[in-house]
Design a protein around this motif. Structure first.
Motif, PDB file in Angstrom:
ATOM      1  N   VAL A 116      48.327  12.668  54.086  1.00  0.00           N
ATOM      2  CA  VAL A 116      48.560  12.175  52.734  1.00  0.00           C
ATOM      3  C   VAL A 116      48.820  13.396  51.868  1.00  0.00           C
ATOM      4  O   VAL A 116      48.035  14.349  51.869  1.00  0.00           O
ATOM      5  CB  VAL A 116      47.369  11.372  52.189  1.00  0.00           C
ATOM      6  N   MET A 117      49.932  13.370  51.144  1.00  0.00           N
ATOM      7  CA  MET A 117      50.300  14.510  50.306  1.00  0.00           C
ATOM      8  C   MET A 117      50.555  14.037  48.886  1.00  0.00           C
ATOM      9  O   MET A 117      50.899  12.873  48.640  1.00  0.00           O
ATOM     10  CB  MET A 117      51.537  15.209  50.872  1.00  0.00           C
ATOM     11  N   SER A 118      50.384  14.943  47.961  1.00  0.00           N
ATOM     12  CA  SER A 118      50.631  14.624  46.559  1.00  0.00           C
ATOM     13  C   SER A 118      50.906  15.908  45.811  1.00  0.00           C
ATOM     14  O   SER A 118      50.173  16.890  45.964  1.00  0.00           O
ATOM     15  CB  SER A 118      49.419  13.916  45.953  1.00  0.00           C
ATOM     16  N   ASN A 119      51.955  15.887  45.022  1.00  0.00           N
ATOM     17  CA  ASN A 119      52.307  17.061  44.228  1.00  0.00           C
ATOM     18  C   ASN A 119      52.401  16.685  42.754  1.00  0.00           C
ATOM     19  O   ASN A 119      53.209  15.841  42.369  1.00  0.00           O
ATOM     20  CB  ASN A 119      53.645  17.647  44.689  1.00  0.00           C
ATOM     21  N   SER A 120      51.543  17.279  41.956  1.00  0.00           N
ATOM     22  CA  SER A 120      51.621  17.188  40.495  1.00  0.00           C
ATOM     23  C   SER A 120      51.507  15.767  39.961  1.00  0.00           C
ATOM     24  O   SER A 120      52.188  15.403  39.007  1.00  0.00           O
ATOM     25  CB  SER A 120      52.923  17.842  39.988  1.00  0.00           C
ATOM     26  N   ILE A 121      50.611  14.977  40.557  1.00  0.00           N
ATOM     27  CA  ILE A 121      50.319  13.653  40.010  1.00  0.00           C
ATOM     28  C   ILE A 121      48.922  13.589  39.410  1.00  0.00           C
ATOM     29  O   ILE A 121      48.662  12.827  38.469  1.00  0.00           O
ATOM     30  CB  ILE A 121      50.506  12.553  41.083  1.00  0.00           C
ATOM     31  N   VAL A 122      47.994  14.395  39.928  1.00  0.00           N
ATOM     32  CA  VAL A 122      46.596  14.276  39.505  1.00  0.00           C
ATOM     33  C   VAL A 122      46.446  14.486  38.002  1.00  0.00           C
ATOM     34  O   VAL A 122      45.661  13.802  37.338  1.00  0.00           O
ATOM     35  CB  VAL A 122      45.716  15.255  40.298  1.00  0.00           C
ATOM     36  N   HIS A 123      47.217  15.409  37.439  1.00  0.00           N
ATOM     37  CA  HIS A 123      47.058  15.702  36.007  1.00  0.00           C
ATOM     38  C   HIS A 123      47.502  14.537  35.124  1.00  0.00           C
ATOM     39  O   HIS A 123      47.147  14.482  33.949  1.00  0.00           O
ATOM     40  CB  HIS A 123      47.807  16.986  35.620  1.00  0.00           C
ATOM     41  N   GLY A 143      43.651  14.053  60.698  1.00  0.00           N
ATOM     42  CA  GLY A 143      44.789  14.174  59.787  1.00  0.00           C
ATOM     43  C   GLY A 143      44.454  15.079  58.621  1.00  0.00           C
ATOM     44  O   GLY A 143      43.318  15.541  58.461  1.00  0.00           O
ATOM     45  N   VAL A 144      45.442  15.319  57.773  1.00  0.00           N
ATOM     46  CA  VAL A 144      45.264  16.286  56.697  1.00  0.00           C
ATOM     47  C   VAL A 144      45.543  15.661  55.334  1.00  0.00           C
ATOM     48  O   VAL A 144      46.466  14.861  55.174  1.00  0.00           O
ATOM     49  CB  VAL A 144      46.172  17.531  56.908  1.00  0.00           C
ATOM     50  N   LEU A 145      44.716  16.034  54.369  1.00  0.00           N
ATOM     51  CA  LEU A 145      44.962  15.733  52.961  1.00  0.00           C
ATOM     52  C   LEU A 145      45.483  17.007  52.314  1.00  0.00           C
ATOM     53  O   LEU A 145      44.847  18.067  52.406  1.00  0.00           O
ATOM     54  CB  LEU A 145      43.673  15.283  52.273  1.00  0.00           C
ATOM     55  N   PHE A 146      46.638  16.885  51.647  1.00  0.00           N
ATOM     56  CA  PHE A 146      47.269  18.046  51.025  1.00  0.00           C
ATOM     57  C   PHE A 146      47.679  17.658  49.611  1.00  0.00           C
ATOM     58  O   PHE A 146      48.626  16.894  49.427  1.00  0.00           O
ATOM     59  CB  PHE A 146      48.478  18.508  51.841  1.00  0.00           C
ATOM     60  N   VAL A 147      46.937  18.153  48.640  1.00  0.00           N
ATOM     61  CA  VAL A 147      47.169  17.821  47.231  1.00  0.00           C
ATOM     62  C   VAL A 147      47.373  19.113  46.454  1.00  0.00           C
ATOM     63  O   VAL A 147      46.550  20.034  46.550  1.00  0.00           O
ATOM     64  CB  VAL A 147      45.987  17.034  46.632  1.00  0.00           C
ATOM     65  N   ARG A 148      48.437  19.160  45.673  1.00  0.00           N
ATOM     66  CA  ARG A 148      48.708  20.340  44.832  1.00  0.00           C
ATOM     67  C   ARG A 148      49.013  19.864  43.411  1.00  0.00           C
ATOM     68  O   ARG A 148      49.647  18.836  43.200  1.00  0.00           O
ATOM     69  CB  ARG A 148      49.874  21.147  45.389  1.00  0.00           C
TER      70      ARG A 148
END
Length: 229
Positions: A116-123, A143-148
């Motif tokens: 699961v990946m996510s880029n620039s949504i948390v903010h 598996g990997v969690l990759f959040v930036r």
């Protein structure tokens, strides 16, 4: 001590905002995101991209690895319209599925994804704990969690420095300058809405994710990388 967090709208959903976002030069940032995801040891086949925007990262990832298939979700309808266009132009309609969905409550079973990946949504999210818990639930064992995302600066001077560096206003026609001024305003608002590393660490600690999984990884980003036990 960082500046207080100033929230921005959770969903960027005007046609102009979507066009402005898609027109930004994301190529270098997206390439590094994919490089770092694959360098984390991830060998993904089924991937979820949370807050996909206009689907540029799923496209980049699929070009790098022919095994990858991506479910790409977002709440912004205008963004997703451009995402579908971008996916079709890339010839990846068979490998990238675009859907309008709230990442705080998805329909998939526990452990449904290799990554699961996510880029620039948390903010964008006023209370990100629910999203972080949901994306962790969806990662399979191994598996990997990759959040930036962006990291909120410590003071106004640092905000101004980052905005000047990464969102300059070029010479050009009034229309070109107006576009870059809108993009600059979006970037500044995002910096002010971003979280700090310590805030993210506190949010993921109840999930069993250790503090060292969240680190500053550039002059303006933090990254969360964790393989699920």
């Amino acid at each position: 001590m960082a500046l207080p967090r100033t929230l921005e709208p959770e969903v960027m959903d005007t046609a102009e905002e979507a066009r402005d976002y898609d027109a930004m030069d994301h190529a270098q940032v997206n390439a590094r995101f994919c490089d770092d995801l694959l360098a984390s040891g991830a060998r993904p086949a089924r991937v979820l991209d949370v807050g996909t925007g206009t689907a540029l990262i799923p496209i980049e990832l699929c070009r790098r690895d022919p095994r990858v298939e991506v479910d790409a979700i977002d709440l912004a309808g205008h963004m997703l319209a451009l995402a579908e266009r971008n996916v079709a132009r890339a010839g990846l309609g068979g490998r990238i599925r675009v859907a309008r969905m709230d990442a705080k409550a998805t329909p998939w079973a526990d452990g449904a994804f290799d990554a699961v990946m996510s880029n620039s949504i948390v903010h964008h999210i006023p209370e990100p704990r629910r999203v972080l818990a949901e994306v962790w639930r969806l990662v399979r064992a191994g598996g990997v969690l990759f959040v930036r995302d962006l990291e909120r600066p410590s003071d106004a001077a640092r905000v101004a420095e980052l905005v000047t560096t990464y969102a300059p206003i070029p010479d050009g026609t009034p229309e070109v300058r107006a576009l870059h001024e809108r993009q600059r305003a979006l970037f500044e608002a995002s910096l002010l809405a971003a979280l700090t590393v310590d805030e993210v660490r506190a949010m993921v600690a109840p999930l069993g994710i250790p503090a060292d999984a969240v680190r500053s990884t550039s002059d303006r980003h933090w990254t969360l990388v964790r393989v699920k036990p």
